[in-house]
Design an enzyme around this catalytic site. Sequence first.
Site, PDB file in Angstrom:
ATOM      1  N   LYS A  78       0.844  -1.205   0.000  1.00 18.06           N
ATOM      2  CA  LYS A  78       0.000   0.000   0.000  1.00 18.06           C
ATOM      3  C   LYS A  78       0.877   1.252   0.000  1.00 18.06           C
ATOM      4  O   LYS A  78       1.916   1.283   0.697  1.00 18.06           O
ATOM      5  CB  LYS A  78      -0.900  -0.033   1.242  1.00 18.06           C
ATOM      6  CG  LYS A  78      -1.942   1.065   1.326  1.00 18.06           C
ATOM      7  CD  LYS A  78      -2.837   0.857   2.559  1.00 18.06           C
ATOM      8  CE  LYS A  78      -3.885   1.928   2.720  1.00 18.06           C
ATOM      9  NZ  LYS A  78      -4.737   1.717   3.913  1.00 18.06           N
ATOM     10  N   SER A 153      -9.703   1.887   3.128  1.00 11.07           N
ATOM     11  CA  SER A 153      -8.847   2.608   2.225  1.00 11.07           C
ATOM     12  C   SER A 153      -7.843   1.748   1.461  1.00 11.07           C
ATOM     13  O   SER A 153      -7.265   2.244   0.491  1.00 11.07           O
ATOM     14  CB  SER A 153      -8.077   3.679   2.999  1.00 11.07           C
ATOM     15  OG  SER A 153      -7.217   3.087   3.952  1.00 11.07           O
ATOM     16  N   SER A 177      -9.710  -0.567   7.284  1.00 12.22           N
ATOM     17  CA  SER A 177      -9.207  -0.400   5.909  1.00 12.22           C
ATOM     18  C   SER A 177      -8.555  -1.615   5.288  1.00 12.22           C
ATOM     19  O   SER A 177      -8.274  -1.595   4.084  1.00 12.22           O
ATOM     20  CB  SER A 177      -8.228   0.763   5.849  1.00 12.22           C
ATOM     21  OG  SER A 177      -8.952   1.958   5.763  1.00 12.22           O
TER      22      SER A 177
HETATM   23  N1  GLN Z   1     -12.869   4.066   6.826  1.00 12.19           N
HETATM   24  C1  GLN Z   1     -12.201   4.446   8.024  1.00 12.19           C
HETATM   25  C2  GLN Z   1     -11.839   5.912   7.972  1.00 12.19           C
HETATM   26  O1  GLN Z   1     -12.197   6.523   7.038  1.00 12.19           O
HETATM   27  C3  GLN Z   1     -11.018   3.585   8.259  1.00 12.19           C
HETATM   28  C4  GLN Z   1      -9.810   4.002   7.536  1.00 12.19           C
HETATM   29  C5  GLN Z   1      -8.634   3.121   7.793  1.00 12.19           C
HETATM   30  O2  GLN Z   1      -8.764   2.069   8.415  1.00 12.19           O
HETATM   31  N2  GLN Z   1      -7.467   3.577   7.381  1.00 12.19           N
HETATM   32  O3  GLN Z   1     -11.231   6.438   8.820  1.00 12.19           O
END
Ligand code: GLN
Length: 482
Positions: A78, A153, A177
């Site tokens: 990532k 994400s 994410s």
């Molecule tokens: N969807 C969550 C957020 O927007 C989690 C994001 C993540 O785990 N990096 O914060």
Amino acid sequence: MAPDQSLHSLVKAIRAGTVSSVDACRTVFERIEKRDGDIRSFVSTAPGAALARAAEIDALPEKDKARMPLAGAPVAVKDNICTRHSATTCASRMLKDFVPPYDAAVVEALERAGAVVVGKTNLDEFAMGSSTEMSWMGGTRNPHDPAYVPGGSSGGSAAAVAAGMVAAALGSDTGGSIRQPCSHCGVAGLKPTYGRVSRYGLVAFASSLDQIGPIAADVRDLGLLLSVIAAPDNRDSTCAGKIFENKETLYNGDVRGMKVGVPREYFGEGLSGGVRAAIETVVDNLRDAGVEIVDVSLPNVHNAVATYYIICTAEASSNLARYDGVKYGHRSPVAGGLADMYRTTREEGFGAEVKRRIMLGTYVLSSGYYDAYYLKAARVRTLIGLDFDRAFERCDAVISPVAPTAAFKIGEKCDDPLQMYLTDIYTVSANLAGVPGISVPCGKDGNLPVGAQFMAPKWREDTLLRLAFAAQKLGRYEGICG
Ligand code: GLN
């Protein structure tokens, strides 16, 4: 090499000499060439460096390869995980040209294990989002249906694996994410216990929640990757230094006598019928395989989303203060003086969602509001942790949905941040409590994949891998669509 060849079988083939690492990497780049124009899971690829490294590994004596758990295997990373000499952008204009002078601890670990990093995958800017639409580079598409988001994400990593471009990838999980995009793309993903994996070189979003973890089509590959990246590291003071031993017996499908809790709060209003049915099938299959199913309660999780969005924005506002145009990343060319340079750099460099989080975080930490928001959230976080402790007195793990619905349409939630935040309802609690969570493909809702989540006590990733492997095998569900 078939698109669904698992990482561990690929490593075996490379060690046996039936496949070369160079060929395996070439196949990856060919598939990226063929499929990624539509899916856009990669932000950048590094064919030159990867093929050179693969050739080095191929040239090693057999006994050296035998000692490398990932000998010659291509892996994607990532793009919020630092890679030396190659851009690490966090899918942000702010860092679009940032080349870190060092590798993240997990990248060092991958390389020591013989893995070949083939490229960097797309994400919501600074990992803030649930759909990968917030990427400055443009969104990634769901390989099962390009009209839908891959989740986020870590949507780039999950989509790359789901499309059969690469057998495995690393993601990061602050509030879901890794697990949520895996659920939406029909692959498996593990968020380790907080402190299991070093965060050194992971670009910080919310430091008390962030954790790096593996994504793969095959549950066994999650254990294999975890055993490589879970290593002591004194450059991250929250890294507990607990190694993970990937025992073959975790994958024998034997779950007799285990106890799995069904938290009633996770099956209430807002859960789609298709997702509910898929999880219920997993529960039935596990029961038939000799698992005792118990009813448990997590009475404070209804506050989890609110708590999470206070804590993560507070930490983000502090972590992102470093992007001021002075030390690294974007610097506005139009600025007049120092204060103006800070302002215009941040105005130009960050996207709308990142700005929203910085403002929310600054607000909840500001004097006068700190006690009402941040302090209260920190207390509720403790209560959520205690809920899990109590539940785990009665079971080895709990099962739940990963997300309330299968993947949603591209654009559907972009203008409604609250709706986007609510999709994290089942995943954020694990981060708040610091416990490990796994997402495993378990069925479909229409033509889109659905995942089941298991969460276990801290350091019990072994329990998660055992249950997830059995669940996937019993359900006979495969998510790859390469
Ligand atoms: N969807 C969550 C957020 O927007 C989690 C994001 C993540 O785990 N990096 O914060």
